[in-house]
Design a protein around this motif. Sequence first.
Motif, PDB file in Angstrom:
ATOM      1  N   ASP A 179      -8.152   0.504   0.697  1.00 45.99           N
ATOM      2  CA  ASP A 179      -9.611   0.558   0.712  1.00 45.99           C
ATOM      3  C   ASP A 179     -10.140  -0.768   1.246  1.00 45.99           C
ATOM      4  N   ALA A 180     -11.452  -0.916   1.260  1.00 45.55           N
ATOM      5  CA  ALA A 180     -12.060  -2.113   1.854  1.00 45.55           C
ATOM      6  C   ALA A 180     -11.672  -3.384   1.119  1.00 45.55           C
ATOM      7  N   TYR A 181     -11.365  -3.286  -0.182  1.00 48.14           N
ATOM      8  CA  TYR A 181     -11.042  -4.475  -0.958  1.00 48.14           C
ATOM      9  C   TYR A 181      -9.744  -5.136  -0.498  1.00 48.14           C
ATOM     10  N   ASP A 182      -8.849  -4.362   0.073  1.00 51.97           N
ATOM     11  CA  ASP A 182      -7.554  -4.916   0.465  1.00 51.97           C
ATOM     12  C   ASP A 182      -7.677  -6.046   1.475  1.00 51.97           C
TER      13      ASP A 182
ATOM     14  N   TYR B 245     -14.307  -4.536  -7.766  1.00 48.57           N
ATOM     15  CA  TYR B 245     -13.973  -3.105  -7.762  1.00 48.57           C
ATOM     16  C   TYR B 245     -14.366  -2.459  -9.082  1.00 48.57           C
TER      17      TYR B 245
ATOM     18  N   GLN C 101       0.831  -1.208   0.000  1.00 50.55           N
ATOM     19  CA  GLN C 101       0.000   0.000   0.000  1.00 50.55           C
ATOM     20  C   GLN C 101       0.863   1.255   0.000  1.00 50.55           C
TER      21      GLN C 101
ATOM     22  N   ALA D  77      -6.249   8.101   4.107  1.00 53.83           N
ATOM     23  CA  ALA D  77      -5.191   7.507   3.308  1.00 53.83           C
ATOM     24  C   ALA D  77      -4.046   8.489   3.093  1.00 53.83           C
TER      25      ALA D  77
ATOM     26  N   ASP E  51      -2.200   3.876   0.133  1.00 54.61           N
ATOM     27  CA  ASP E  51      -3.397   3.683  -0.690  1.00 54.61           C
ATOM     28  C   ASP E  51      -4.079   2.416  -0.209  1.00 54.61           C
TER      29      ASP E  51
ATOM     30  N   LEU F  47      -6.517  10.852  -2.617  1.00 51.72           N
ATOM     31  CA  LEU F  47      -7.166   9.783  -1.875  1.00 51.72           C
ATOM     32  C   LEU F  47      -7.935  10.357  -0.687  1.00 51.72           C
TER      33      LEU F  47
ATOM     34  N   ARG G  64      -4.840  -2.297  -9.195  1.00 54.06           N
ATOM     35  CA  ARG G  64      -3.814  -1.612  -8.408  1.00 54.06           C
ATOM     36  C   ARG G  64      -2.393  -2.024  -8.816  1.00 54.06           C
TER      37      ARG G  64
END
Length: 291
Positions: free
Chosen positions: A77-80, A120, A50, A69, A75, A65, A144
């Motif tokens: 978000d919830a997807y990580d 995403y 990140q 962040a 960087d 961002l 990403r």
Amino acid sequence: MSVDILDRDLNRGAALSPTGAAGADSDVLGRIGNFETRLARTAREVDAAQAIRYRVFVDEMKAQLPQDAMRRQRDFDAYDSFCDHLLVLDRSIEGDTEDQIVGTYRLLRQEIAVANGGFYSASEFDIQPLLARHPETRFMELGRSCVLPEYRSKRTLELLWQGNWAYALRFGMGAMFGCASFPGIDPAEHALALSFLYHNVAAKDEWAVKARPELAESMNLMPAEEINAKKALSALPPLVKGYLRLGASVGSDAVIDKAFNTTDVLIVLPIARISDRYLNYYGVDAGRFAS
């Protein structure tokens, strides 16, 4: 991923296990010399990825961002929290493993996406009809993607693709897709390249995909007869050019992402279409750089 959860996991160095392979050599997907590609094993490694994403997207590409962040210089978000994180490490760098990470990709398998609210890319592109037309195909999303400037070489890109290919084979993926970006938020600045994509490599028929209607930007900015293909190819971002070499096509619309200061297109790559030249190079069993 919430800040509280991230901090808690970092403090205990928690192992990540979305693939069931965390902490084992089985998650090493390729090696070339001092370089290795594998999945992130701990929250600390995800945090380091990140940080690289922040350096590329914010420091270099001028993304804006969310405040949290920007404050953390990460960087995230919830997807990580439920994606797998593909890493390229330079083992010649002294220090901790986290200091050796020089490139990253974020990978999301369809079953994981379905269990966590979707892909995403669906925030920009209307991918549901594409998925519905291929109920027997397992999709994976690539996102990403970034590499530190000093490591933007053939070797690093080869390892990233070795990792993607080995991962796709390991989990029986049938198609890849994901957003790829042009710098800036004015599609007219990329009229030649976008028009070339629209007229020559737009996904057709069962693989066709459009942007969400409220976000769609035309890629048809020049007549086909006015396009110089050689100049158009040279104007493509390296990542997009790499996808095309593999056999990818693109959605028919672009989307402006103001937060990331980019103009995005959707890449669609059925595994069966990957060029034989690249299958022979990486190995049909992903074994080309595995040892």
